[in-house]
Write a protein that holds these residues in place. Structure first.
Motif, PDB file in Angstrom:
ATOM      1  N   THR A  73       0.838  -1.197   0.000  1.00  0.00           N
ATOM      2  CA  THR A  73       0.000   0.000   0.000  1.00  0.00           C
ATOM      3  C   THR A  73       0.873   1.246   0.000  1.00  0.00           C
ATOM      4  O   THR A  73       1.643   1.461   0.932  1.00  0.00           O
ATOM      5  N   ASP A  74       0.742   2.051  -1.048  1.00  0.00           N
ATOM      6  CA  ASP A  74       1.471   3.316  -1.099  1.00  0.00           C
ATOM      7  C   ASP A  74       0.490   4.435  -0.756  1.00  0.00           C
ATOM      8  O   ASP A  74      -0.321   4.839  -1.577  1.00  0.00           O
ATOM      9  N   MET A  75       0.565   4.876   0.508  1.00  0.00           N
ATOM     10  CA  MET A  75      -0.393   5.871   1.004  1.00  0.00           C
ATOM     11  C   MET A  75      -0.306   7.185   0.240  1.00  0.00           C
ATOM     12  O   MET A  75      -1.305   7.837  -0.004  1.00  0.00           O
ATOM     13  N   SER A  76       0.919   7.585  -0.138  1.00  0.00           N
ATOM     14  CA  SER A  76       1.074   8.913  -0.736  1.00  0.00           C
ATOM     15  C   SER A  76       0.367   9.008  -2.086  1.00  0.00           C
ATOM     16  O   SER A  76      -0.270  10.004  -2.398  1.00  0.00           O
ATOM     17  N   SER A  77       0.456   7.929  -2.892  1.00  0.00           N
ATOM     18  CA  SER A  77      -0.185   7.986  -4.207  1.00  0.00           C
ATOM     19  C   SER A  77      -1.510   7.233  -4.228  1.00  0.00           C
ATOM     20  O   SER A  77      -2.178   7.143  -5.249  1.00  0.00           O
ATOM     21  N   LYS A  78      -1.885   6.659  -3.075  1.00  0.00           N
ATOM     22  CA  LYS A  78      -3.117   5.852  -2.978  1.00  0.00           C
ATOM     23  C   LYS A  78      -3.155   4.753  -4.035  1.00  0.00           C
ATOM     24  O   LYS A  78      -4.176   4.506  -4.665  1.00  0.00           O
ATOM     25  N   THR A  79      -2.013   4.146  -4.270  1.00  0.00           N
ATOM     26  CA  THR A  79      -1.973   3.041  -5.236  1.00  0.00           C
ATOM     27  C   THR A  79      -1.360   1.813  -4.575  1.00  0.00           C
ATOM     28  O   THR A  79      -0.762   1.904  -3.501  1.00  0.00           O
ATOM     29  N   LEU A  80      -1.509   0.686  -5.261  1.00  0.00           N
ATOM     30  CA  LEU A  80      -0.881  -0.549  -4.802  1.00  0.00           C
ATOM     31  C   LEU A  80       0.378  -0.756  -5.632  1.00  0.00           C
ATOM     32  O   LEU A  80       0.324  -0.737  -6.863  1.00  0.00           O
ATOM     33  N   ILE A  81       1.491  -0.942  -4.955  1.00  0.00           N
ATOM     34  CA  ILE A  81       2.731  -1.298  -5.651  1.00  0.00           C
ATOM     35  C   ILE A  81       2.752  -2.820  -5.669  1.00  0.00           C
ATOM     36  O   ILE A  81       2.448  -3.467  -4.656  1.00  0.00           O
ATOM     37  N   LEU A  82       3.088  -3.407  -6.799  1.00  0.00           N
ATOM     38  CA  LEU A  82       3.047  -4.863  -6.924  1.00  0.00           C
ATOM     39  C   LEU A  82       4.458  -5.414  -6.795  1.00  0.00           C
ATOM     40  O   LEU A  82       5.371  -4.988  -7.498  1.00  0.00           O
ATOM     41  N   SER A  83       4.618  -6.371  -5.883  1.00  0.00           N
ATOM     42  CA  SER A  83       5.950  -6.888  -5.605  1.00  0.00           C
ATOM     43  C   SER A  83       5.950  -8.413  -5.628  1.00  0.00           C
ATOM     44  O   SER A  83       5.048  -9.043  -5.080  1.00  0.00           O
ATOM     45  N   GLY A  88     -10.552   3.227   0.291  1.00  0.00           N
ATOM     46  CA  GLY A  88      -9.395   3.960  -0.235  1.00  0.00           C
ATOM     47  C   GLY A  88      -9.329   3.994  -1.757  1.00  0.00           C
ATOM     48  O   GLY A  88      -8.596   4.781  -2.348  1.00  0.00           O
ATOM     49  N   GLY A  89     -10.072   3.089  -2.410  1.00  0.00           N
ATOM     50  CA  GLY A  89     -10.058   3.038  -3.879  1.00  0.00           C
ATOM     51  C   GLY A  89      -8.825   2.381  -4.474  1.00  0.00           C
ATOM     52  O   GLY A  89      -8.619   2.411  -5.682  1.00  0.00           O
ATOM     53  N   TYR A  90      -7.994   1.753  -3.624  1.00  0.00           N
ATOM     54  CA  TYR A  90      -6.743   1.149  -4.108  1.00  0.00           C
ATOM     55  C   TYR A  90      -7.000   0.078  -5.177  1.00  0.00           C
ATOM     56  O   TYR A  90      -6.355   0.070  -6.215  1.00  0.00           O
ATOM     57  N   TYR A  91      -7.930  -0.818  -4.892  1.00  0.00           N
ATOM     58  CA  TYR A  91      -8.177  -1.910  -5.844  1.00  0.00           C
ATOM     59  C   TYR A  91      -8.909  -1.423  -7.093  1.00  0.00           C
ATOM     60  O   TYR A  91      -8.653  -1.914  -8.178  1.00  0.00           O
TER      61      TYR A  91
END
Length: 191
Positions: free
Chosen positions: A76-86, A139-142
């Motif tokens: 979870t990348d809070m600053s950009s509200k995106t999911l980083i995939l690892s 959060g709208g991440y997904y």
């Protein structure tokens, strides 16, 4: 009920589940998933790591790694509200708890991959309707991730049967999942 009320209602209901029940139903759901051609034919799979009575995915992830699947987990990348995939290679040694309490890769094990590589994505949620719309944590991440996925990627919501509702209020940015697997059934809908 609006989304906020639905979110609170289902958070509370899920919180009240006994762990034994969560475990038993999760086993059932994961077995159904692993019996599908979607699983068998996928080489790169993104899976959330369960948290607070979500459908348990830990044993699935370990099993899939043994099956030589590439497993991708979200950060979870809070600053950009995106999911980083690892990419995750070793469940037992590469993870630690994030500030949220969610298991995420330790800094030295972050191996970022593009969402274009994903064949299959397992999506958590608090409630789903039979058209494939979901209520997440707000959060709208997904939703943002689902929007970026290539056409070919199959998306599957994992949920307990009680989390299936008739209708979820839909907003323009909401994205559907292709299928939902519960302990009782696999829900397929028309795109």
């Amino acid at each position: 009920m609006n989304k906020k009320e639905l979110r609170n209602k289902y958070l509370k209901m899920r919180k009240n589940l006994q762990y034994e029940e969560v475990e038993k139903k999760s086993k059932n759901i994961i077995q159904k998933l692993m019996d599908t051609a979607w699983y068998r034919q996928s080489s790169t799979i993104m899976s959330y790591i369960d948290f607070r009575n979500e459908v348990i995915t830990r044993s699935f992830i370990k099993h899939a790694l043994k099956d030589n699947k590439r497993i991708i987990v979200p950060i979870t990348d809070m600053s950009s509200k995106t999911l980083i995939l690892s990419e995750l290679k070793d469940f037992d040694n590469e993870l630690c708890q994030s500030s949220y309490g969610i298991l995420e890769p330790k800094k030295e094990y972050v191996r970022v991959v593009s969402c274009n590589l994903l064949d299959l994505v397992l999506v958590p949620g608090l409630a789903f309707d039979t058209s494939g719309y979901r209520i997440g944590y707000g959060g709208g991440y997904y939703d943002r991730l689902l929007q970026r996925l290539p056409q070919k990627t199959i998306t599957i919501g994992l949920a307990f049967e009680f989390q299936i509702v008739d209708n979820i209020p839909v907003e323009s940015f909401d994205r559907k999942v292709d299928f939902i697997i519960t302990e009782e059934r696999i829900i397929r809908h028309e795109h």
